[in-house]
Design an enzyme around this catalytic site. Sequence first.
Site, PDB file in Angstrom:
ATOM      1  CG  LEU A  20      47.324  36.805  38.513  1.00 21.48           C
ATOM      2  CD1 LEU A  20      46.657  38.312  37.896  1.00 21.48           C
ATOM      3  CD2 LEU A  20      48.481  36.354  37.468  1.00 21.48           C
ATOM      4  CG  HIS A  21      50.845  32.758  43.489  1.00 19.76           C
ATOM      5  ND1 HIS A  21      49.963  32.216  44.345  1.00 19.76           N
ATOM      6  CD2 HIS A  21      51.180  31.911  42.490  1.00 19.76           C
ATOM      7  CE1 HIS A  21      49.821  30.803  43.487  1.00 19.76           C
ATOM      8  NE2 HIS A  21      50.463  30.653  42.616  1.00 19.76           N
ATOM      9  CG  ASP A  22      54.885  36.995  43.362  1.00 23.37           C
ATOM     10  OD1 ASP A  22      54.733  36.410  44.463  1.00 23.37           O
ATOM     11  OD2 ASP A  22      55.757  36.538  42.654  1.00 23.37           O
TER      12      ASP A  22
END
Length: 313
Positions: free
Chosen positions: A236-238
Amino acid sequence: MHRPVIIDTDPGVDDFIALMLAKQSDRLEIRGVTTVAGNLPLEIVTQNALNIIDFLDLHVPVAKGASKPLKRQQESAEAFHGKGGLGGVVLPISQNRYVLQPAWDFIDEQARQAEGRLELIALGPLTNVATALLKYPDLKKRLKCITFMGGSTGGGNRTPYAEFNIWADPEAAQIVWESGIPLRMVGLDITLKGVLKAQDIQDVLRLEHPYTLVLRYLLEFLQQVNARVGQDFVPLHDALAVASVIDAQLLDYTLGCGIVETESEVYRGRTIVRKPLLENRQQPNVWVGLDVDREQFIHLLKGILQTGQTPNL
């Protein structure tokens, strides 16, 4: 005291989850959302942002920003975000409109009002931020810091050398990196450590909160996308970038001297961070995430989504 932030974003599946997390947090005061072409073209990400904040019942202005990089053609990442950019999730069309101010004017205005307390959380290419700095040179004195999801101290995801957000507009990234503003880099190498495994996803989806159903669609879509490239986990990069602002202890950082490759097309967007050395004339300019407490990230994600309270370490 809530910390005033602007979220600069290009929704995007993981941007959706990041906005969800930010809205639920008891530590952030979201002053506004600015949009930038990145994952998808500007008109689509702007409408997505309006739809998302309506869905989240988040009453903040949306300011539309750059439709293309400073010096290059715009190239998106639609293949990784599904139809419409939200993993196939179809939200009601917002009847609200974005504000008349462009994103860079909005950022500067909010920075003036916050009197040195405003933080930017940048989840897409850094075009809006760079444009604001070019138009308002004193802005760098009015921003407290910028946390951005982008770059990597290892390999990339757009090319073997470059992460997408920096690759998309390396000239903008270079301007931001040379601004002197305190920077915190949540790079691809870190977001690939702060991942949700299958059991984590099941645990998250057992929680009761207003967004359980849509979160199920988003996470299942991300599982499918990552399975196609042989990964049995979901980064979940962001959302990790937002979480790192909510909980400053989540990531371990080191201060480094960072540069962005803008000349070579092969290495375009590559981020190189070196240790500060006495013989190195470059001043340290970026705090680089080195590691993440994955278990604490998941604990934080579940706690905030369910209760709106940031859980203790």
